[in-house]
Design a protein around this motif. Structure first.
Motif, PDB file in Angstrom:
ATOM      1  N   SER A   6       0.854  -1.190   0.000  1.00 46.75           N
ATOM      2  CA  SER A   6       0.000   0.000   0.000  1.00 46.75           C
ATOM      3  C   SER A   6       0.890   1.241   0.000  1.00 46.75           C
ATOM      4  O   SER A   6       1.796   1.362   0.797  1.00 46.75           O
ATOM      5  CB  SER A   6      -0.919   0.013   1.221  1.00 46.75           C
ATOM      6  N   VAL A  78     -20.026   0.561  -6.704  1.00 49.94           N
ATOM      7  CA  VAL A  78     -18.795  -0.174  -6.942  1.00 49.94           C
ATOM      8  C   VAL A  78     -18.449  -0.934  -5.668  1.00 49.94           C
ATOM      9  O   VAL A  78     -18.449  -0.354  -4.590  1.00 49.94           O
ATOM     10  CB  VAL A  78     -17.638   0.794  -7.300  1.00 49.94           C
ATOM     11  N   LYS A  79     -18.181  -2.213  -5.814  1.00 51.14           N
ATOM     12  CA  LYS A  79     -17.829  -3.008  -4.647  1.00 51.14           C
ATOM     13  C   LYS A  79     -16.380  -2.757  -4.261  1.00 51.14           C
ATOM     14  O   LYS A  79     -15.500  -2.666  -5.111  1.00 51.14           O
ATOM     15  CB  LYS A  79     -18.048  -4.497  -4.922  1.00 51.14           C
ATOM     16  N   CYS A  80     -16.148  -2.663  -2.974  1.00 47.10           N
ATOM     17  CA  CYS A  80     -14.814  -2.447  -2.459  1.00 47.10           C
ATOM     18  C   CYS A  80     -13.993  -3.708  -2.669  1.00 47.10           C
ATOM     19  O   CYS A  80     -14.432  -4.812  -2.377  1.00 47.10           O
ATOM     20  CB  CYS A  80     -14.869  -2.073  -0.985  1.00 47.10           C
ATOM     21  N   LYS A  81     -12.763  -3.562  -3.163  1.00 38.05           N
ATOM     22  CA  LYS A  81     -11.887  -4.714  -3.413  1.00 38.05           C
ATOM     23  C   LYS A  81     -11.349  -5.299  -2.121  1.00 38.05           C
ATOM     24  O   LYS A  81     -10.877  -6.421  -2.101  1.00 38.05           O
ATOM     25  CB  LYS A  81     -10.734  -4.301  -4.310  1.00 38.05           C
ATOM     26  N   ASP A  82     -11.399  -4.526  -1.035  1.00 34.33           N
ATOM     27  CA  ASP A  82     -10.846  -4.994   0.236  1.00 34.33           C
ATOM     28  C   ASP A  82     -11.797  -5.906   0.995  1.00 34.33           C
ATOM     29  O   ASP A  82     -11.420  -6.488   2.003  1.00 34.33           O
ATOM     30  CB  ASP A  82     -10.502  -3.796   1.128  1.00 34.33           C
ATOM     31  N   GLN A  83     -13.016  -6.045   0.552  1.00 30.61           N
ATOM     32  CA  GLN A  83     -13.992  -6.866   1.278  1.00 30.61           C
ATOM     33  C   GLN A  83     -13.945  -8.305   0.817  1.00 30.61           C
ATOM     34  O   GLN A  83     -13.716  -8.676  -0.232  1.00 30.61           O
ATOM     35  CB  GLN A  83     -15.398  -6.330   1.102  1.00 30.61           C
TER      36      GLN A  83
END
Length: 83
Positions: A6, A78-83
């Motif tokens: 990150s 938009v779906k969060c990629k972190d979930q």
């Protein structure tokens, strides 16, 4: 030192879309999709063809203007990629 996946990202400084140097942005032309400083908005933008018909919005009023024109209906979840 280990590489971190990150990375910190900074915000870009917003400059005038016409002179590209002034950072004292006061308005946005909704038709041109350009942010403008007072000098360029009054002097340069006014010289373009049909700009008297353009929708110029003060930055302080931009949020309420977007809600009034219902532009938000164009956005899709938009779906969060972190979930």
């Amino acid at each position: 030192m280990a590489y971190s996946a990150s990375t910190k990202k900074s915000q870009d400084i917003l400059t005038c879309g016409l002179c590209e140097t002034d950072t004292k942005i006061k308005v946005k032309c909704m038709d041109c999709d350009l942010y403008g400083c007072p000098k360029c908005t009054d002097k340069l933008h006014a010289k373009f063809k049909n700009t008297d018909l353009h929708d110029i919005v003060a930055l302080k009023d931009l949020h309420s203007h977007i809600e009034d024109t219902d532009v938000t209906s164009e956005f899709k979840p938009v779906k969060c990629k972190d979930q």
